[in-house]
Design a protein around this motif. Structure first.
Motif, mmCIF file in Angstrom:
data_model
loop_
_atom_site.group_PDB
_atom_site.id
_atom_site.type_symbol
_atom_site.label_atom_id
_atom_site.label_comp_id
_atom_site.label_asym_id
_atom_site.label_seq_id
_atom_site.Cartn_x
_atom_site.Cartn_y
_atom_site.Cartn_z
ATOM 1 N N GLU A 3 0.933 -1.074 -0.174
ATOM 2 C CA GLU A 3 0.301 0.115 0.050
ATOM 3 C C GLU A 3 1.002 1.374 -0.137
ATOM 4 O O GLU A 3 -0.067 2.357 -0.286
ATOM 5 C CB GLU A 3 -1.584 0.018 1.007
ATOM 6 N N ALA A 6 2.243 1.449 -4.056
ATOM 7 C CA ALA A 6 1.170 2.337 -4.191
ATOM 8 C C ALA A 6 0.935 3.635 -4.411
ATOM 9 O O ALA A 6 0.600 4.493 -5.222
ATOM 10 C CB ALA A 6 0.265 1.862 -3.745
ATOM 11 N N GLY A 10 1.255 6.942 -7.090
ATOM 12 C CA GLY A 10 0.351 7.517 -7.191
ATOM 13 C C GLY A 10 0.769 8.984 -7.046
ATOM 14 O O GLY A 10 0.141 8.999 -8.495
ATOM 15 N N SER A 55 -2.657 3.495 -8.345
ATOM 16 C CA SER A 55 -3.262 3.220 -6.564
ATOM 17 C C SER A 55 -3.696 2.465 -6.727
ATOM 18 O O SER A 55 -3.860 2.240 -5.064
ATOM 19 C CB SER A 55 -2.804 3.754 -6.344
ATOM 20 N N ILE A 58 -4.713 -1.048 -5.389
ATOM 21 C CA ILE A 58 -3.724 -1.583 -4.182
ATOM 22 C C ILE A 58 -4.339 -0.742 -2.755
ATOM 23 O O ILE A 58 -4.392 -1.213 -1.353
ATOM 24 C CB ILE A 58 -2.185 -1.823 -4.657
ATOM 25 N N SER A 59 -4.109 0.161 -2.827
ATOM 26 C CA SER A 59 -4.388 1.178 -1.535
ATOM 27 C C SER A 59 -5.376 1.469 -1.253
ATOM 28 O O SER A 59 -6.398 2.071 -3.077
ATOM 29 C CB SER A 59 -2.467 2.407 -1.865
#
Length: 234
Positions: A3, A6, A10, A55, A58-59
């Motif tokens: 996370e 990510a 991002g 992102s 995942i996050s």
């Protein structure tokens, strides 16, 4: 751990496209030079949307310490993940700014104004009046976090949510961004400002650290208040 990576990626994407559009509009010799505030606002909106898309699988795709802290303040995000998210966001912002520097490498030398060069990386007020500048960042970020919570509540259009978030950023930029350049994100301002300080930019001038606290503390305070207001109203 994924996370945090990510959030790094991002936020890097966010800055590549966001600072990239500012560079395109501001730097001498760019084919987009002079395209203006509307182009910058739209560019930042798309930058946020793309960062969220990259992102978000995942996050939680905050890409913004003010969002992370605002959500944590109302129990929508665990406090033990806050440091990792914020570190990832700031490092991603630095990395994105470095990419923009190299992408526009020959344009720094032919752009004479140091303030224009700094403006690619970090925000600065149109009229330097610290209390008003702080309030502008506070209001803009409160609106952002309030809007994000409202968008998140409408789960019927989850696949479109990043685009709606991008539209929110465009609206904030066009309506509220004039006084300060609307950082509304401590990582978005601090990370590139650090990059500006350390990169070998030709005749770059100072990084204006005396102002840097405003786009950090203003958005943090606004993000927390915006989140609390949303929970009180809904």
């Amino acid at each position: 751990m994924l996370e945090y990576v990510a959030e790094f990626v991002g936020t890097m994407i966010l800055i590549i496209f966001g600072a990239g559009v500012v560079a395109a509009v501001s730097l001498k010799g760019s084919k987009a030079e002079g395209a203006g505030w509307i182009a910058i606002s739209i560019g930042w909106g798309f930058a946020v949307a793309l960062g969220v898309y990259v992102s978000g699988t995942i996050s939680d795709a905050h890409l913004n310490p003010a969002v992370t802290l605002g959500f944590a303040a109302i129990g929508e995000f665990p406090w033990n993940q806050v440091p990792g998210y914020i570190i990832g966001q700031i490092l991603g912002a630095i990395a994105g700014a470095v990419v923009v520097f190299f992408h526009y490498y020959p344009h720094w030398k032919v752009t004479p104004d140091p303030a224009t060069k700094l403006g690619v990386f970090a925000t600065a007020p149109a009229i330097r009046h610290t209390p008003s500048n702080f309030i502008a960042e506070f209001i803009g970020t409160a609106v952002l976090v309030f809007g994000l919570l409202a968008i998140g509540a409408n789960t019927f259009s989850e696949g479109l949510n990043p685009l709606v978030v991008g539209l929110l950023i465009i609206a904030i930029g066009l309506s509220l961004g004039g006084p300060t350049g609307y950082a509304i994100n401590p990582a978005r301002d601090l990370g590139p400002r650090i990059a500006h300080a350390i990169l070998p930019i030709d005749k770059k001038g100072p990084s204006d650290w005396a102002y840097a606290w405003v786009p950090i503390l203003g958005p943090i305070a606004g993000g927390i208040v915006g989140a609390i207001l949303y929970t009180l109203m809904f």
